[in-house]
Design a protein around this motif. Structure first.
Motif, PDB file in Angstrom:
ATOM      1  N   ILE A 113       0.840  -1.201   0.000  1.00 55.68           N
ATOM      2  CA  ILE A 113       0.000   0.000   0.000  1.00 55.68           C
ATOM      3  C   ILE A 113       0.874   1.250   0.000  1.00 55.68           C
ATOM      4  CG2 ILE A 113      -1.785   1.273   1.235  1.00 55.68           C
ATOM      5  CD1 ILE A 113      -2.671  -1.362   2.489  1.00 55.68           C
ATOM      6  N   TYR A 114       1.890   1.278   0.864  1.00 55.73           N
ATOM      7  CA  TYR A 114       2.763   2.448   0.933  1.00 55.73           C
ATOM      8  C   TYR A 114       3.594   2.601  -0.343  1.00 55.73           C
ATOM      9  CZ  TYR A 114       1.450   2.169   5.839  1.00 55.73           C
ATOM     10  OH  TYR A 114       0.731   2.097   7.008  1.00 55.73           O
ATOM     11  N   TRP A 115       4.002   1.470  -0.926  1.00 55.67           N
ATOM     12  CA  TRP A 115       4.711   1.528  -2.209  1.00 55.67           C
ATOM     13  C   TRP A 115       3.809   2.131  -3.272  1.00 55.67           C
ATOM     14  CZ3 TRP A 115       3.526  -0.581  -6.932  1.00 55.67           C
ATOM     15  CH2 TRP A 115       4.525  -0.602  -7.891  1.00 55.67           C
ATOM     16  N   TRP A 116       2.565   1.697  -3.324  1.00 52.39           N
ATOM     17  CA  TRP A 116       1.597   2.211  -4.296  1.00 52.39           C
ATOM     18  C   TRP A 116       1.333   3.694  -4.061  1.00 52.39           C
ATOM     19  CZ3 TRP A 116      -4.281   0.620  -4.417  1.00 52.39           C
ATOM     20  CH2 TRP A 116      -4.853   1.076  -5.610  1.00 52.39           C
ATOM     21  N   ALA A 117       1.190   4.093  -2.793  1.00 52.55           N
ATOM     22  CA  ALA A 117       0.955   5.498  -2.478  1.00 52.55           C
ATOM     23  C   ALA A 117       2.133   6.363  -2.923  1.00 52.55           C
ATOM     24  CB  ALA A 117       0.717   5.665  -0.978  1.00 52.55           C
ATOM     25  N   GLY A 118       3.349   5.869  -2.712  1.00 52.90           N
ATOM     26  CA  GLY A 118       4.516   6.618  -3.171  1.00 52.90           C
ATOM     27  C   GLY A 118       4.551   6.739  -4.680  1.00 52.90           C
ATOM     28  N   ARG A 119       4.143   5.683  -5.370  1.00 51.36           N
ATOM     29  CA  ARG A 119       4.109   5.709  -6.833  1.00 51.36           C
ATOM     30  C   ARG A 119       3.082   6.740  -7.331  1.00 51.36           C
ATOM     31  NH1 ARG A 119       5.520   2.070 -10.912  1.00 51.36           N
ATOM     32  NH2 ARG A 119       7.255   1.644  -9.500  1.00 51.36           N
ATOM     33  N   LEU A 120       1.967   6.873  -6.618  1.00 46.99           N
ATOM     34  CA  LEU A 120       0.907   7.788  -7.038  1.00 46.99           C
ATOM     35  C   LEU A 120       1.211   9.247  -6.702  1.00 46.99           C
ATOM     36  CD1 LEU A 120      -2.332   5.821  -5.997  1.00 46.99           C
ATOM     37  CD2 LEU A 120      -1.569   6.309  -8.330  1.00 46.99           C
ATOM     38  N   TRP A 121       1.714   9.506  -5.497  1.00 44.95           N
ATOM     39  CA  TRP A 121       1.750  10.893  -5.011  1.00 44.95           C
ATOM     40  C   TRP A 121       3.137  11.417  -4.686  1.00 44.95           C
ATOM     41  CZ3 TRP A 121      -1.953   8.132  -1.389  1.00 44.95           C
ATOM     42  CH2 TRP A 121      -3.188   7.939  -2.011  1.00 44.95           C
ATOM     43  N   GLY A 122       4.136  10.568  -4.654  1.00 42.66           N
ATOM     44  CA  GLY A 122       5.490  11.045  -4.435  1.00 42.66           C
ATOM     45  C   GLY A 122       5.658  11.783  -3.117  1.00 42.66           C
ATOM     46  N   ARG A 123       6.361  12.895  -3.185  1.00 42.58           N
ATOM     47  CA  ARG A 123       6.700  13.608  -1.953  1.00 42.58           C
ATOM     48  C   ARG A 123       5.504  14.300  -1.308  1.00 42.58           C
ATOM     49  NH1 ARG A 123       8.793  16.910   1.382  1.00 42.58           N
ATOM     50  NH2 ARG A 123      10.739  16.293   2.399  1.00 42.58           N
ATOM     51  N   ASN A 124       4.442  14.516  -2.069  1.00 39.38           N
ATOM     52  CA  ASN A 124       3.240  15.098  -1.466  1.00 39.38           C
ATOM     53  C   ASN A 124       2.759  14.263  -0.289  1.00 39.38           C
ATOM     54  OD1 ASN A 124       3.179  17.189  -3.333  1.00 39.38           O
ATOM     55  ND2 ASN A 124       1.857  16.078  -4.743  1.00 39.38           N
ATOM     56  N   LEU A 125       2.894  12.944  -0.415  1.00 36.49           N
ATOM     57  CA  LEU A 125       2.469  12.047   0.656  1.00 36.49           C
ATOM     58  C   LEU A 125       3.304  12.270   1.907  1.00 36.49           C
ATOM     59  CD1 LEU A 125       0.744   9.582   1.542  1.00 36.49           C
ATOM     60  CD2 LEU A 125       2.587   8.132   0.664  1.00 36.49           C
ATOM     61  N   ILE A 126       4.606  12.449   1.741  1.00 41.36           N
ATOM     62  CA  ILE A 126       5.488  12.667   2.890  1.00 41.36           C
ATOM     63  C   ILE A 126       5.158  13.990   3.568  1.00 41.36           C
ATOM     64  CG2 ILE A 126       7.898  12.877   3.620  1.00 41.36           C
ATOM     65  CD1 ILE A 126       8.648  11.162   1.202  1.00 41.36           C
ATOM     66  N   GLU A 127       4.820  15.005   2.776  1.00 45.12           N
ATOM     67  CA  GLU A 127       4.433  16.291   3.348  1.00 45.12           C
ATOM     68  C   GLU A 127       3.173  16.147   4.194  1.00 45.12           C
ATOM     69  OE1 GLU A 127       5.811  19.274   3.355  1.00 45.12           O
ATOM     70  OE2 GLU A 127       7.581  18.527   2.297  1.00 45.12           O
TER      71      GLU A 127
END
Length: 245
Positions: A113-127
């Motif tokens: 799930i986290y891999w997929w989220a990173g693929r979709l949103w990149g650094r926006n997710l970390i922010e």
């Protein structure tokens, strides 16, 4: 009205939305996307919610499972549960091979799930994960730099107990284009090794760890209530800080 005044009166197409203009529900800095969400965005965000709820529920159930259902807890991917199973193996518990097998997958059950989220949103997710917390931002920034420098080696290190920022590391690998096959292979092998190490530590401790858990079970109710109160207080404090901001 003069030509100059007419030019000044025309709206600037490069300007942002007018002050007070209604915003779409998805146009929120607390959400990881910067566009109208697709089905993939909604699906992934929903799975992140499932993972968050699971973590909240487990924070309350973990003491109970540790005392009365350590095999279940370890199979779900708990390091402490795996150590206790190792200790029980030292006094004759025969179920540790099955628990090791199940716990290997339990530890990495949400990684995709986290891999997929990173693929979709990149650094926006970390922010979004960092929010307004300077401490969370520092931890996440360090985890991000570590992942970008060491790639899948960072994933293996993140499996070690008490290493912070694992979700960030996984998301960065997704953003960086690490293939799902490579990612899952490293994740699986790392989980086998880490869970095996936890079993070995428990086996080395042996019977004293089992005795401690037996004593711990006598105070289980109070520990569970204290954890529940702490969770509620933490959520209340976060809501209060957001309201004051």
């Amino acid at each position: 009205m003069s030509d100059a005044q007419s030019e000044d009166a025309r709206p600037d197409p490069s300007a942002g939305p007018r002050e007070g203009a209604a915003r779409e529900w998805w146009d929120d800095p607390a959400l990881p996307w910067r566009h109208q969400p697709t089905r993939a965005d909604i699906a992934c965000f929903s799975w992140l919610g499932v993972a968050a709820v699971y973590g909240l529920v487990m924070s309350f159930l973990r003491p109970t499972l540790l005392a009365f259902g350590p095999h279940v807890l370890a199979s779900l991917g708990s390091w402490s549960g795996m150590v206790l199973i190792g200790a029980r193996a030292a006094v004759g518990d025969p179920w540790w091979p099955l628990v090791w097998f199940l716990g290997t997958f339990g530890l990495i059950k949400f990684d995709w799930i986290y891999w997929w989220a990173g693929r979709l949103w990149g650094r926006n997710l970390i922010e979004v994960w960092s929010g307004r917390s300077e401490r969370a931002r520092r931890i996440n920034d360090r985890a991000e730099r570590f992942a970008r420098k060491y790639d899948v080696l960072a994933l293996a290190v993140s499996m070690v107990p008490f290493v912070p920022g694992r979700a960030v590391i996984v998301a960065v690998l997704g953003e960086a284009g690490t293939s799902l096959t490579k990612f899952l292979s490293v994740s699986l092998v790392s989980s086998v090794v880490v869970n095996g190490a936890c079993l070995a530590v428990g086996y080395w401790i042996g019977e004293p760890a089992v005795a401690v858990m037996d004593a711990y079970g006598k105070y289980l109710t109070w520990v569970s209530v204290a954890i529940l109160v702490a969770i509620i207080a933490q959520q209340w404090w976060k809501q209060r800080k957001r309201a004051a901001a």
